[in-house]
Scaffold this motif. Structure first.
Motif, PDB file in Angstrom:
ATOM      1  N   GLU A   1       0.867  -1.191   0.000  1.00 11.82           N
ATOM      2  CA  GLU A   1       0.000   0.000   0.000  1.00 11.82           C
ATOM      3  C   GLU A   1       0.896   1.232   0.000  1.00 11.82           C
ATOM      4  O   GLU A   1       2.104   1.128   0.192  1.00 11.82           O
ATOM      5  N   LYS A   2       0.285   2.394  -0.199  1.00  9.23           N
ATOM      6  CA  LYS A   2       1.047   3.652  -0.212  1.00  9.23           C
ATOM      7  C   LYS A   2       1.941   3.753   1.014  1.00  9.23           C
ATOM      8  O   LYS A   2       1.512   3.503   2.125  1.00  9.23           O
ATOM      9  N   GLY A   3       3.198   4.147   0.787  1.00 12.21           N
ATOM     10  CA  GLY A   3       4.120   4.315   1.917  1.00 12.21           C
ATOM     11  C   GLY A   3       4.900   3.059   2.263  1.00 12.21           C
ATOM     12  O   GLY A   3       5.798   3.094   3.105  1.00 12.21           O
ATOM     13  N   ASP A   4       4.569   1.917   1.629  1.00 12.35           N
ATOM     14  CA  ASP A   4       5.286   0.663   1.901  1.00 12.35           C
ATOM     15  C   ASP A   4       6.551   0.547   1.052  1.00 12.35           C
ATOM     16  O   ASP A   4       6.792   1.335   0.140  1.00 12.35           O
ATOM     17  N   THR A   5       7.342  -0.496   1.357  1.00 12.75           N
ATOM     18  CA  THR A   5       8.527  -0.827   0.554  1.00 12.75           C
ATOM     19  C   THR A   5       8.402  -2.266   0.072  1.00 12.75           C
ATOM     20  O   THR A   5       7.969  -3.135   0.829  1.00 12.75           O
ATOM     21  N   VAL A   6       8.804  -2.506  -1.184  1.00  7.30           N
ATOM     22  CA  VAL A   6       8.938  -3.878  -1.680  1.00  7.30           C
ATOM     23  C   VAL A   6      10.432  -4.164  -1.769  1.00  7.30           C
ATOM     24  O   VAL A   6      11.168  -3.466  -2.471  1.00  7.30           O
ATOM     25  N   LEU A   7      10.867  -5.165  -1.020  1.00  9.30           N
ATOM     26  CA  LEU A   7      12.301  -5.460  -0.904  1.00  9.30           C
ATOM     27  C   LEU A   7      12.615  -6.848  -1.448  1.00  9.30           C
ATOM     28  O   LEU A   7      12.118  -7.849  -0.935  1.00  9.30           O
ATOM     29  N   LEU A   8      13.440  -6.900  -2.490  1.00 11.43           N
ATOM     30  CA  LEU A   8      14.005  -8.185  -2.919  1.00 11.43           C
ATOM     31  C   LEU A   8      15.306  -8.370  -2.141  1.00 11.43           C
ATOM     32  O   LEU A   8      16.284  -7.661  -2.374  1.00 11.43           O
ATOM     33  N   SER A   9      15.301  -9.308  -1.180  1.00 11.06           N
ATOM     34  CA  SER A   9      16.519  -9.612  -0.411  1.00 11.06           C
ATOM     35  C   SER A   9      16.486 -11.104  -0.116  1.00 11.06           C
ATOM     36  O   SER A   9      15.988 -11.547   0.920  1.00 11.06           O
ATOM     37  N   PRO A  10      16.996 -11.919  -1.053  1.00 11.80           N
ATOM     38  CA  PRO A  10      16.656 -13.347  -1.072  1.00 11.80           C
ATOM     39  C   PRO A  10      17.248 -14.220   0.029  1.00 11.80           C
ATOM     40  O   PRO A  10      16.723 -15.289   0.304  1.00 11.80           O
ATOM     41  N   ALA A  11      18.376 -13.811   0.636  1.00 18.35           N
ATOM     42  CA  ALA A  11      19.045 -14.605   1.683  1.00 18.35           C
ATOM     43  C   ALA A  11      19.538 -15.955   1.167  1.00 18.35           C
ATOM     44  O   ALA A  11      19.960 -16.803   1.945  1.00 18.35           O
ATOM     45  N   CYS A  12      19.452 -16.152  -0.136  1.00 22.40           N
ATOM     46  CA  CYS A  12      19.808 -17.444  -0.736  1.00 22.40           C
ATOM     47  C   CYS A  12      20.564 -17.214  -2.040  1.00 22.40           C
ATOM     48  O   CYS A  12      20.485 -16.146  -2.636  1.00 22.40           O
ATOM     49  N   ALA A  13      21.247 -18.273  -2.497  1.00 17.08           N
ATOM     50  CA  ALA A  13      21.865 -18.218  -3.827  1.00 17.08           C
ATOM     51  C   ALA A  13      20.765 -18.263  -4.884  1.00 17.08           C
ATOM     52  O   ALA A  13      19.614 -18.580  -4.581  1.00 17.08           O
ATOM     53  N   SER A  14      21.138 -17.956  -6.141  1.00 18.86           N
ATOM     54  CA  SER A  14      20.131 -17.699  -7.170  1.00 18.86           C
ATOM     55  C   SER A  14      20.011 -18.811  -8.209  1.00 18.86           C
ATOM     56  O   SER A  14      19.217 -18.726  -9.125  1.00 18.86           O
ATOM     57  N   PHE A  15      20.833 -19.873  -8.064  1.00 22.32           N
ATOM     58  CA  PHE A  15      21.027 -20.760  -9.214  1.00 22.32           C
ATOM     59  C   PHE A  15      19.828 -21.641  -9.558  1.00 22.32           C
ATOM     60  O   PHE A  15      19.837 -22.319 -10.572  1.00 22.32           O
ATOM     61  N   ASP A  16      18.768 -21.655  -8.708  1.00 20.69           N
ATOM     62  CA  ASP A  16      17.622 -22.494  -9.062  1.00 20.69           C
ATOM     63  C   ASP A  16      16.810 -21.894 -10.212  1.00 20.69           C
ATOM     64  O   ASP A  16      16.303 -22.597 -11.061  1.00 20.69           O
ATOM     65  N   LEU A  17      16.696 -20.554 -10.246  1.00 19.16           N
ATOM     66  CA  LEU A  17      15.854 -19.908 -11.260  1.00 19.16           C
ATOM     67  C   LEU A  17      16.605 -18.898 -12.119  1.00 19.16           C
ATOM     68  O   LEU A  17      16.085 -18.432 -13.126  1.00 19.16           O
ATOM     69  N   PHE A  18      17.823 -18.523 -11.710  1.00 19.85           N
ATOM     70  CA  PHE A  18      18.544 -17.450 -12.408  1.00 19.85           C
ATOM     71  C   PHE A  18      19.982 -17.879 -12.673  1.00 19.85           C
ATOM     72  O   PHE A  18      20.484 -18.801 -12.051  1.00 19.85           O
ATOM     73  N   GLU A  19      20.656 -17.138 -13.566  1.00 20.21           N
ATOM     74  CA  GLU A  19      22.063 -17.442 -13.860  1.00 20.21           C
ATOM     75  C   GLU A  19      22.948 -17.121 -12.661  1.00 20.21           C
ATOM     76  O   GLU A  19      23.867 -17.840 -12.324  1.00 20.21           O
ATOM     77  N   ASN A  20      22.667 -15.976 -12.023  1.00 18.55           N
ATOM     78  CA  ASN A  20      23.459 -15.513 -10.885  1.00 18.55           C
ATOM     79  C   ASN A  20      22.678 -14.377 -10.222  1.00 18.55           C
ATOM     80  O   ASN A  20      21.583 -14.036 -10.673  1.00 18.55           O
ATOM     81  N   TYR A  21      23.229 -13.814  -9.143  1.00 16.25           N
ATOM     82  CA  TYR A  21      22.461 -12.780  -8.444  1.00 16.25           C
ATOM     83  C   TYR A  21      22.263 -11.534  -9.302  1.00 16.25           C
ATOM     84  O   TYR A  21      21.279 -10.822  -9.170  1.00 16.25           O
ATOM     85  N   GLU A  22      23.224 -11.264 -10.233  1.00 18.54           N
ATOM     86  CA  GLU A  22      23.064 -10.090 -11.111  1.00 18.54           C
ATOM     87  C   GLU A  22      21.851 -10.273 -12.014  1.00 18.54           C
ATOM     88  O   GLU A  22      21.047  -9.354 -12.190  1.00 18.54           O
ATOM     89  N   ASP A  23      21.724 -11.468 -12.583  1.00 19.76           N
ATOM     90  CA  ASP A  23      20.586 -11.786 -13.462  1.00 19.76           C
ATOM     91  C   ASP A  23      19.277 -11.629 -12.675  1.00 19.76           C
ATOM     92  O   ASP A  23      18.305 -11.046 -13.152  1.00 19.76           O
ATOM     93  N   ARG A  24      19.282 -12.126 -11.435  1.00 17.15           N
ATOM     94  CA  ARG A  24      18.085 -12.025 -10.580  1.00 17.15           C
ATOM     95  C   ARG A  24      17.732 -10.556 -10.331  1.00 17.15           C
ATOM     96  O   ARG A  24      16.583 -10.150 -10.443  1.00 17.15           O
ATOM     97  N   GLY A  25      18.764  -9.749 -10.035  1.00 14.72           N
ATOM     98  CA  GLY A  25      18.544  -8.324  -9.777  1.00 14.72           C
ATOM     99  C   GLY A  25      18.034  -7.585 -11.005  1.00 14.72           C
ATOM    100  O   GLY A  25      17.132  -6.754 -10.929  1.00 14.72           O
ATOM    101  N   ARG A  26      18.631  -7.916 -12.151  1.00 19.13           N
ATOM    102  CA  ARG A  26      18.194  -7.250 -13.394  1.00 19.13           C
ATOM    103  C   ARG A  26      16.762  -7.614 -13.739  1.00 19.13           C
ATOM    104  O   ARG A  26      15.976  -6.764 -14.168  1.00 19.13           O
ATOM    105  N   GLN A  27      16.394  -8.890 -13.549  1.00 19.05           N
ATOM    106  CA  GLN A  27      15.002  -9.311 -13.824  1.00 19.05           C
ATOM    107  C   GLN A  27      14.026  -8.593 -12.894  1.00 19.05           C
ATOM    108  O   GLN A  27      12.926  -8.230 -13.299  1.00 19.05           O
TER     109      GLN A  27
END
Length: 444
Positions: A410-436
């Motif tokens: 809702e207004k005033g909230d934050t959406v935070l991508l902070s996975p706490a995990c490696a990315s290799f299950d769905l992405f090439e690497n954390y950069e790919d995950r961040g760019r997506q």
């Protein structure tokens, strides 16, 4: 002398080029695919290579082997090399003897990229001819081959440090230590801690070790081990005679060799307690390298942070979207959640490296209104956090994750991508995950 390079990525190709230049008979072998641009570079330099296989008779006749940090010690070819007592070293170990440049080596579970980039920024703005390498930027060996710099700032992972024998940085930094990559250390936290401290094992009385005095793992290790380097601690909780502290007026104060550097925390470009520590570490290096105080102040206030590290992407309908894809362990996500000042929709998940989510519980209760699990297997996350938040949803697509988050927020909230995990299950690497993530936010 035969040099075999395992891994045809940035560090492997750089090592091959330096080896060739120094008269080694060089062979590059990669079990995966070598990228076309690297194949071209190897061919231009008349370096023989293979990919998608390891041909044993071309590898086991090496005098020395440089192993890329991503290849585990447990891999069959590495085991065979070690059985034959062939030295298996890292790029840093191979390249260091070929340069007289000063090196600043930076390691830690979190904050090392930011501290490395900030240190590089301070030294460059201070007029030094400085290179950036290690886990970041262009290969160290490649830069040594081109002989361009008088000093280097090196981001060093525990895997790179595992492959050193004689390398010693002129100045070393350990930003902090928390459990990470335990799958590579037989799930023994002490082995991982020892690995980080290899950064100082060859240092002499002329060298410096800068470290976080508030960090329990670091303090315990130093209490039980002798080191030769001059110790320069920093702390945000206590006053230190030498090193970095916080003054009553909320300024950072670095006291070194009778010289004081003081700057108000609110003038730092980077926000958050952990970044105050990163700034202290980088500033200590700048002072040891005799950069002018005015230059240090200016550089600390105009520094642009690392991509994928608490990177503000966009504000849409008064909701702030933040990309912290580089948070590949629990401790990094702890810093991220700790720095949130508004109700947060948290996107988390990926390949779990033996994570213990307990330390996040209090922060999740306090700050997080909804959780979106983005991973192939989210069972552990669901078991841990279900019931702590109003809503919890599982997904395997970044586009879907961001769409759901935009509906939850809702207004005033934050959406935070902070996975706490490696990315290799769905992405090439954390950069790919961040760019997506950034792409998906821009498409909202």
């Amino acid at each position: 002398m035969r040099l075999v390079v395992l891994g045809g990525g940035e560090s492997g190709v750089g090592t091959a080029i330096l080896g060739k230049k120094k008269g080694y008979d060089v062979f590059v072998s990669d079990f995966g695919k070598i990228k076309e641009n690297y194949k071209e570079v190897l061919s231009i330099n008349n370096i023989s290579w293979e990919d998608e296989k390891h041909t044993e008779e071309l590898i086991l006749n090496a005098d020395v082997v440089m192993k890329s940090p991503g290849i585990p010690e447990k891999s069959p070819i590495v085991k065979k090399l070690l059985e034959k007592n062939i030295p298996v070293i890292s790029e840093i170990e191979f390249a260091a003897p070929f340069t007289t440049a000063k090196t600043i080596g930076i390691t830690g579970s979190n904050g090392k990229t930011t501290t490395t980039l900030l240190t590089y920024h301070l030294l460059k703005q201070g007029g030094l001819n400085v290179g950036l390498a290690g886990n970041i930027g262009k290969s160290f060996a490649w830069q040594v081959a081109e002989n361009k710099h008088d000093c280097y700032v090196l981001e060093l992972s525990s895997f790179q440090l595992d492959g050193i024998i004689n390398y010693k940085p002129d100045i070393a930094i350990i930003t902090n230590i928390s459990p990470d990559h335990l799958d590579r250390y037989n799930y023994d936290y002490n082995l991982y801690i020892d690995s980080k401290f290899r950064i100082t094992m060859n240092q002499t009385e002329e060298n410096y070790l800068i470290y976080d005095n508030d960090d329990e793992a670091i303090s315990n290790w130093l209490a039980n081990h002798q080191i030769k380097a001059k110790k320069v601690p920093f702390s945000i909780t206590e006053k230190l005679e030498q090193g970095g502290s916080i003054t009553e007026n909320n300024e950072i104060n670095i006291n070194l060799n009778e010289q004081n550097f003081i700057m108000p925390i609110n003038q730092l470009a980077l926000e958050g307690k952990h970044n105050v520590k990163n700034a202290m570490a980088a500033t200590t290096v700048a002072q040891l390298m005799n950069i002018r105080k005015a230059t240090i102040r200016e550089s600390l206030s105009n520094f642009q942070g690392a991509e994928h590290r608490l990177e503000k992407v966009l504000k849409i309908n008064n909701v702030q979207y933040i990309n912290d894809s580089k948070a590949t362990n629990v401790n990094a996500t702890f810093f991220a959640l700790d720095s949130m000042t508004t109700p947060t929709v948290w996107i988390v998940g990926g390949v779990d490296k033996g994570n213990d989510y307990d330390e996040l519980m209090a922060l999740v209760r306090e700050k997080v209104k909804g959780i979106i699990c983005l991973g192939v297997d989210n069972k552990k996350l669901v078991e841990k956090f279900e019931g702590l938040v109003d809503a919890m949803i599982e997904t395997t697509s970044m586009t879907e994750a961001v769409k759901i988050a935009s509906k939850m927020a809702e207004k005033g909230d934050t959406v935070l991508l902070s996975p706490a995990c490696a990315s290799f299950d769905l992405f090439e690497n954390y950069e790919d995950r961040g760019r997506q993530f950034k792409q998906a936010v821009q498409n909202l």
